[in-house]
Design a protein around this motif. Structure first.
Motif, PDB file in Angstrom:
ATOM      1  N   ILE A  52       0.744  -1.143  -0.080  1.00 32.16           N
ATOM      2  CA  ILE A  52       0.109  -0.134   0.034  1.00 32.16           C
ATOM      3  C   ILE A  52       0.666   1.286  -0.020  1.00 32.16           C
ATOM      4  CG2 ILE A  52      -1.802   1.275   1.218  1.00 32.16           C
ATOM      5  CD1 ILE A  52      -2.914  -1.426   2.398  1.00 32.16           C
ATOM      6  N   ALA A  53       1.837   1.301   0.903  1.00 28.83           N
ATOM      7  CA  ALA A  53       2.965   2.485   0.685  1.00 28.83           C
ATOM      8  C   ALA A  53       3.518   2.641  -0.525  1.00 28.83           C
ATOM      9  CB  ALA A  53       3.902   2.163   1.803  1.00 28.83           C
ATOM     10  N   LEU A  54       3.908   1.412  -1.367  1.00 32.14           N
ATOM     11  CA  LEU A  54       4.396   1.480  -2.663  1.00 32.14           C
ATOM     12  C   LEU A  54       3.494   2.423  -3.900  1.00 32.14           C
ATOM     13  CD1 LEU A  54       6.852   0.920  -4.707  1.00 32.14           C
ATOM     14  CD2 LEU A  54       5.746  -1.218  -4.777  1.00 32.14           C
ATOM     15  N   PHE A  55       2.093   1.738  -3.559  1.00 28.83           N
ATOM     16  CA  PHE A  55       1.146   2.405  -4.280  1.00 28.83           C
ATOM     17  C   PHE A  55       0.911   3.911  -4.056  1.00 28.83           C
ATOM     18  CE2 PHE A  55      -3.492   3.572  -5.196  1.00 28.83           C
ATOM     19  CZ  PHE A  55      -3.335   3.142  -6.604  1.00 28.83           C
ATOM     20  N   ALA A  56       0.975   4.087  -2.940  1.00 29.68           N
ATOM     21  CA  ALA A  56       0.625   5.704  -2.391  1.00 29.68           C
ATOM     22  C   ALA A  56       1.758   6.584  -2.362  1.00 29.68           C
ATOM     23  CB  ALA A  56       0.147   5.656  -0.812  1.00 29.68           C
ATOM     24  N   PHE A  57       3.003   6.089  -2.340  1.00 26.92           N
ATOM     25  CA  PHE A  57       4.324   7.050  -2.272  1.00 26.92           C
ATOM     26  C   PHE A  57       5.368   6.661  -3.373  1.00 26.92           C
ATOM     27  CE2 PHE A  57       2.718   6.732   2.211  1.00 26.92           C
ATOM     28  CZ  PHE A  57       2.121   7.946   2.358  1.00 26.92           C
ATOM     29  N   GLY A  58       5.123   5.629  -3.918  1.00 28.03           N
ATOM     30  CA  GLY A  58       6.129   5.456  -4.851  1.00 28.03           C
ATOM     31  C   GLY A  58       7.466   4.700  -3.982  1.00 28.03           C
ATOM     32  N   GLN A  59       8.318   4.584  -4.707  1.00 24.79           N
ATOM     33  CA  GLN A  59       9.760   4.136  -4.169  1.00 24.79           C
ATOM     34  C   GLN A  59      10.420   4.746  -2.963  1.00 24.79           C
ATOM     35  OE1 GLN A  59      11.302   1.163  -4.798  1.00 24.79           O
ATOM     36  NE2 GLN A  59       9.763   0.614  -6.395  1.00 24.79           N
ATOM     37  N   THR A  60      10.466   6.099  -3.105  1.00 26.01           N
ATOM     38  CA  THR A  60      11.008   6.843  -1.664  1.00 26.01           C
ATOM     39  C   THR A  60      10.099   6.355  -0.515  1.00 26.01           C
ATOM     40  OG1 THR A  60       9.573   8.807  -2.484  1.00 26.01           O
ATOM     41  CG2 THR A  60      11.932   8.549  -3.098  1.00 26.01           C
ATOM     42  N   GLY A  61       8.804   6.389  -0.821  1.00 29.98           N
ATOM     43  CA  GLY A  61       8.009   6.229   0.419  1.00 29.98           C
ATOM     44  C   GLY A  61       8.064   4.835   0.711  1.00 29.98           C
ATOM     45  N   GLY A 104       5.869  15.972   6.204  1.00 32.37           N
ATOM     46  CA  GLY A 104       5.606  15.484   4.551  1.00 32.37           C
ATOM     47  C   GLY A 104       5.406  14.110   4.518  1.00 32.37           C
ATOM     48  N   GLN A 105       6.364  13.502   3.589  1.00 36.93           N
ATOM     49  CA  GLN A 105       6.121  12.000   3.437  1.00 36.93           C
ATOM     50  C   GLN A 105       6.662  11.140   4.388  1.00 36.93           C
ATOM     51  OE1 GLN A 105       7.047  10.241  -0.908  1.00 36.93           O
ATOM     52  NE2 GLN A 105       8.849   9.422   0.414  1.00 36.93           N
ATOM     53  N   ALA A 106       7.507  11.808   5.382  1.00 36.84           N
ATOM     54  CA  ALA A 106       7.843  10.838   6.366  1.00 36.84           C
ATOM     55  C   ALA A 106       6.744  10.505   7.375  1.00 36.84           C
ATOM     56  CB  ALA A 106       8.987  11.197   7.075  1.00 36.84           C
ATOM     57  N   LEU A 107       6.022  11.620   7.796  1.00 33.55           N
ATOM     58  CA  LEU A 107       4.832  11.653   8.745  1.00 33.55           C
ATOM     59  C   LEU A 107       3.934  10.978   7.955  1.00 33.55           C
ATOM     60  CD1 LEU A 107       3.469  12.533  11.280  1.00 33.55           C
ATOM     61  CD2 LEU A 107       2.990  14.724  10.029  1.00 33.55           C
ATOM     62  N   ALA A 108       3.632  11.047   6.869  1.00 31.27           N
ATOM     63  CA  ALA A 108       2.270  10.462   5.986  1.00 31.27           C
ATOM     64  C   ALA A 108       2.726   8.810   6.195  1.00 31.27           C
ATOM     65  CB  ALA A 108       2.038  10.709   4.772  1.00 31.27           C
ATOM     66  N   VAL A 109       3.874   8.300   5.885  1.00 27.01           N
ATOM     67  CA  VAL A 109       4.248   6.853   5.926  1.00 27.01           C
ATOM     68  C   VAL A 109       4.135   6.454   7.285  1.00 27.01           C
ATOM     69  CG1 VAL A 109       6.436   5.467   5.569  1.00 27.01           C
ATOM     70  CG2 VAL A 109       5.995   6.942   3.876  1.00 27.01           C
ATOM     71  N   LEU A 110       4.619   6.947   8.227  1.00 25.27           N
ATOM     72  CA  LEU A 110       4.144   6.343   9.609  1.00 25.27           C
ATOM     73  C   LEU A 110       2.908   6.607  10.054  1.00 25.27           C
ATOM     74  CD1 LEU A 110       5.550   6.133  12.540  1.00 25.27           C
ATOM     75  CD2 LEU A 110       5.122   8.360  13.072  1.00 25.27           C
ATOM     76  N   VAL A 111       1.973   7.399   9.461  1.00 26.90           N
ATOM     77  CA  VAL A 111       0.384   7.416   9.711  1.00 26.90           C
ATOM     78  C   VAL A 111      -0.207   6.158   8.996  1.00 26.90           C
ATOM     79  CG1 VAL A 111      -1.564   8.657   9.421  1.00 26.90           C
ATOM     80  CG2 VAL A 111       0.280   9.725  10.398  1.00 26.90           C
ATOM     81  N   LEU A 112       0.240   6.070   7.836  1.00 28.45           N
ATOM     82  CA  LEU A 112      -0.114   4.958   7.085  1.00 28.45           C
ATOM     83  C   LEU A 112       0.313   3.447   7.712  1.00 28.45           C
ATOM     84  CD1 LEU A 112      -1.632   3.722   4.420  1.00 28.45           C
ATOM     85  CD2 LEU A 112       0.629   3.940   3.383  1.00 28.45           C
ATOM     86  N   SER A 113       1.383   3.551   8.035  1.00 24.04           N
ATOM     87  CA  SER A 113       1.882   2.010   8.952  1.00 24.04           C
ATOM     88  C   SER A 113       0.892   1.797  10.001  1.00 24.04           C
ATOM     89  CB  SER A 113       3.279   2.132   9.222  1.00 24.04           C
ATOM     90  OG  SER A 113       3.653   1.144   9.712  1.00 24.04           O
ATOM     91  N   ALA A 114       0.747   3.039  10.985  1.00 28.86           N
ATOM     92  CA  ALA A 114      -0.055   2.709  12.116  1.00 28.86           C
ATOM     93  C   ALA A 114      -1.412   2.510  11.862  1.00 28.86           C
ATOM     94  CB  ALA A 114       0.495   4.030  12.969  1.00 28.86           C
ATOM     95  N   SER A 115      -1.909   2.393  10.742  1.00 26.14           N
ATOM     96  CA  SER A 115      -3.437   2.286  10.424  1.00 26.14           C
ATOM     97  C   SER A 115      -3.668   1.048   9.972  1.00 26.14           C
ATOM     98  CB  SER A 115      -3.739   3.361   9.523  1.00 26.14           C
ATOM     99  OG  SER A 115      -3.193   2.904   7.985  1.00 26.14           O
TER     100      SER A 115
END
Length: 310
Positions: free
Chosen positions: A112-121, A252-263
């Motif tokens: 899901i992170a790959l779909f939402a953010f691409g390779q950096t996320g 930014g993206q780092a915060l978004a990735v953390l929130v997505l992971s915790a969901s």
């Protein structure tokens, strides 16, 4: 949103299919679930930890801020799980704490992170996956065993919980992986491929283990406490991650990735650990089942809101 719902469906469907096959098998045949769980804990999971450590690019700067925010999120989730278990028997309360604080950032979180953010996320999500995987083997033994009363024996203290943690091979693989990375040592090709093969087998066996647990007991009985724990996991988790990320200076993206992971829903490895330490595996299995089932709409909602963080 339509594309994301479709993507989430393609990620969740294999989870349900594999776990469903395990449930069907368990309902038809006698299966030694303890053996399956130990095979995963003592062989497959350590291989996965070592493989991730040796193959994932890790930036030291990201580890500090992201790791601090992740640790705060886990601590907050442990507190939420404890609140969900107020007044419950000891084993159930510990199962609820593990169900809320240990989440599935691997087989669901990574694609899901790959779909939402691409390779950096995806790289940041992989780092969080490694943290969460290690956390299962650090936190779960303490949650399940520290302070537990065993008939005929004194109450197990923090030292016993730490001993249970240290005896797990996955913890030793963390140290080995860190040392090999620091020394820039590459495993021989044959050995590296063996580790990779075992790592690839981990996820299917873990999902089958969930299905075996559910199939042996029939359709899970979903109590009020389980519903509360699932709400804490799917709603409280991302909210706590948002606050922890802000406190640790993420944006930014780092915060978004953390929130997505915790969901993400409850980690199936929490169930395996509950079985190993004789805790309330049924409560953890119910939470893992229900949170995975309900994660489709909740994760889709989180993803829809993530662009505001970027």
């Amino acid at each position: 949103m339509g594309r994301m719902l479709n993507a989430l469906g393609t990620v969740l469907l294999p989870v349900f299919v594999v776990a469903g096959l395990g449930a069907l098998l368990s309902s038809r045949l006698p299966i030694d679930q303890a053996t399956v769980a130990r095979l995963t804990l003592y062989l497959l999971s350590p291989a996965l930890v070592l493989n991730v450590l040796l193959t994932t690019p890790i930036q030291a700067g990201e580890i500090l801020a992201l790791g601090a925010a992740y640790a705060l999120t886990v601590a907050g989730c442990l507190a939420l799980g404890w609140l969900c278990g107020l007044g419950a028997p000891q084993a159930e309360r510990r199962g609820l704490m593990a169900s809320v604080s240990l989440w599935n950032s691997g087989n669901m979180g990574l694609p899901i992170a790959l779909f939402a953010f691409g390779q950096t996320g995806f790289a940041q999500a992989t780092l969080l996956f490694l943290m969460s995987f290690v956390t299962v083997y650090l936190v779960a033994p303490l949650v399940y065993s520290a302070g537990v009363r065993t008939e005929g024996q004194p109450r197990a203290g923090l030292g016993a919980g730490l001993l249970n943690m240290v005896r797990l091979p996955a913890v030793w693989m963390v140290g080995l992986g860190v040392v090999l990375r620091a020394l820039n040592v590459t495993l021989p090709t044959g050995l590296a491929r063996s580790v990779e093969l075992l790592a690839q087998a981990t996820l299917p066996v873990v999902l089958l283990s969930l299905g075996l647990q559910l199939g042996a007991g029939g359709w899970p009985r979903l109590t009020r406490r389980v519903w509360l724990a699932v709400a804490a996991r799917l709603v409280g988790g991302p909210l706590l991650a948002l606050g922890a990320g802000w406190l640790c200076g993420l944006d930014g993206q780092a915060l978004a990735v953390l929130v997505l992971s915790a969901s993400m829903p409850t980690a199936v490895n929490a169930l395996l650990m509950a079985r190993e330490y004789g805790s309330d595996a049924e409560t953890v299995a119910r939470a893992a089942f229900l949170s995975t089932l309900l994660s489709l709409p909740t994760v889709a909602g989180v993803v829809a809101l993530l662009p505001r963080l970027n």
